[in-house]
Motif scaffolding. Structure first.
Motif, PDB file in Angstrom:
ATOM      1  N   THR A  34      -2.844   7.344  -3.383  1.00 33.48           N
ATOM      2  CA  THR A  34      -2.818   6.152  -2.538  1.00 33.48           C
ATOM      3  C   THR A  34      -3.589   5.026  -3.206  1.00 33.48           C
ATOM      4  N   TYR A  62       0.862  -1.165   0.000  1.00 34.46           N
ATOM      5  CA  TYR A  62       0.000   0.000   0.000  1.00 34.46           C
ATOM      6  C   TYR A  62       0.910   1.230   0.000  1.00 34.46           C
ATOM      7  N   VAL A  64       1.031   5.793   0.488  1.00 34.00           N
ATOM      8  CA  VAL A  64       0.470   7.137   0.702  1.00 34.00           C
ATOM      9  C   VAL A  64       1.575   8.092   0.294  1.00 34.00           C
ATOM     10  N   LEU A  93      -5.676   9.390   6.370  1.00 35.61           N
ATOM     11  CA  LEU A  93      -4.554   9.676   5.485  1.00 35.61           C
ATOM     12  C   LEU A  93      -3.757  10.878   5.982  1.00 35.61           C
TER      13      LEU A  93
END
Length: 436
Positions: free
Chosen positions: A300, A211, A213, A312
């Motif tokens: 993201t 994942y 961000v 976030l």
């Protein structure tokens, strides 16, 4: 056995186990470290990790307890160090981390920051890969190396690093390399600043199960969304199909013309080949306000049903932990005080300092802090904790006193305190004039 003693024993046990199979860690397997010398493999690794900021001869004197019959020369150390490969320290860093499981974010995710850091090294105009000519920062020019690291934000540990010559740095390629060789498993969330926002990084993360961000500039977000302007608040998924051809006739899905994004051949992208001329990618774009007239864009792939905009924000706010970790690595641990002019051996020293930093934080994270009455919650004074842990590693502090000593030095946690970043050019420390 106390926890600090367990951590120390584990670190040295890994070094001992490496000595039984030296082939992956030395330049000439079967020859290097095959003879009995003052600096065998185990002693060499231990010395490199525990070495401090003093000049080389002083460090050797301290490590061998000022015994004139035991102290080897600086030349002997340099010759033995030249037999090592950087894989020895990368392996030790990875194995040491895996012996002590990291803490998880939300009980499930590993929160991992990626960022770059520069180190000024001894001036050498004959090395074009690291030498920067005279400019506004330096009248004589300077040499510099660049690093990209992965850092666990919850457990406060360095996980991996790529070292590059300052004039040939490529942060995108380095981060892709770090993502591909990530070996800690679990559900990692990569957190990175806007300098790492590119399709190739996104693709490497998606292909390896990461994942992410990652902050993005307004102009990059507009290009991704094909938008002339951006709203003040945004949270939407977008699908893109990447291709290196502008020919509409060659598109596999001409009915999805709005999803196509052209990548020129000069821009690296590792997942478009002759057999796979298109690459489909699904990304989530989030935009929010952080101050009057100031907005942030986040790219993201985290699911929106579990991670809302506020989540976030919190995740990206934690990214600052890698900035403070670099400060402690460079200054509290004295990583800027190198003992070599060669970038190759400076890489060894940076890796050793990262192992030492992890040794200190693994111990420090387990030190209980007595809850104080009053306005603030308290935390360990990491600067003092590192000094205590380093002394313990070098057998200068008794094992039973480590936790007690660390718990005596605490600081209040002030989460809203901010400082303007000060950018100052720093010359490398002289090899001779040091006292530690």
């Amino acid at each position: 056995m106390s926890f600090p003693l367990k951590v120390k024993s584990t670190l040295w046990a890994i070094v001992d186990s490496m000595s039984f199979n030296l082939s992956p860690f030395v330049k000439r397997p079967g020859k290097d470290f095959s003879r009995e010398r003052k600096f065998g493999f185990v002693r060499m690794i231990r010395f490199c990790i525990s070495m401090q900021s003093g000049c080389m001869n002083h460090e050797l004197l301290k490590y061998f307890y000022f015994n004139p019959d035991e102290v080897p020369t600086a030349s002997a150390f340099i010759q033995q160090r030249a037999k090592l490969l950087p894989e020895a320290f990368l392996y030790l860093l990875s194995q040491f981390n895996q012996r002590f499981p990291t803490k998880l974010f939300m009980g499930k995710y590993s929160l991992i920051a990626a960022d770059g850091c520069e180190f000024n090294i001894a001036r050498n105009p004959d090395d074009p890969s690291t030498f920067h000519p005279s400019n506004g920062k330096s009248k004589r020019g300077f040499n510099m190396i660049h690093t990209i690291s992965l850092f666990d934000l919850i457990s406060k540990r360095y996980l991996d690093i790529v070292v590059q010559p300052g004039r040939r740095k490529n942060e995108f390629a380095a981060l892709c390399q770090l993502i591909d060789r990530y070996s800690y498993g679990g559900f990692p969330i990569l957190v990175a600043d806007r300098g790492f926002s590119c399709y190739n990084v996104f693709a490497h993360a998606l292909e390896t199960g990461f994942y992410f961000v990652i902050r993005a500039k307004d102009i990059n977000t507009k290009r991704l969304l094909v938008a002339a302007s951006l709203p003040d608040r945004l949270d939407q998924w977008t699908d893109v199909i990447l291709t290196r051809s502008n020919s509409k006739k060659k598109r596999a899905h001409p009915e999805l013309a709005a999803m196509y994004r052209y990548i020129c051949k000069a821009v690296p992208f590792d997942f478009i080949t002759d057999n796979q001329p298109e690459y489909h990618m699904r990304l989530r774009v989030v935009r929010f306000k952080i101050a009057e007239g100031i907005y942030e864009n986040i790219i993201t792939n985290l699911p929106d049903n579990e991670f809302h905009t506020e989540h976030l924000k919190d995740i990206y706010y934690l990214r600052w932990g890698i900035e403070t970790a670099y400060r402690d690595l460079k200054h509290t641990l004295g990583t800027t005080n190198f003992h070599s002019k060669s970038p190759k051996y400076i890489e060894y020293e940076i890796l050793c300092r990262m192992i030492l930093y992890n040794f200190c934080t693994i111990i420090t994270m387990e030190v209980p802090i007595k809850k104080q009455t009053g306005k603030w919650e308290y935390q360990v004074n990491l600067s003092m904790a590192i000094k205590i842990c380093v002394a313990f590693l070098r057998d200068e502090a008794a094992p039973g006193n480590v936790n007690g000593l660390i718990s005596q030095y605490i600081l209040p946690i002030r989460p809203d305190r901010t400082y303007a970043r000060q950018l100052r050019f720093q010359v490398p420390t002289s090899f001779a004039y040091r006292f530690v």
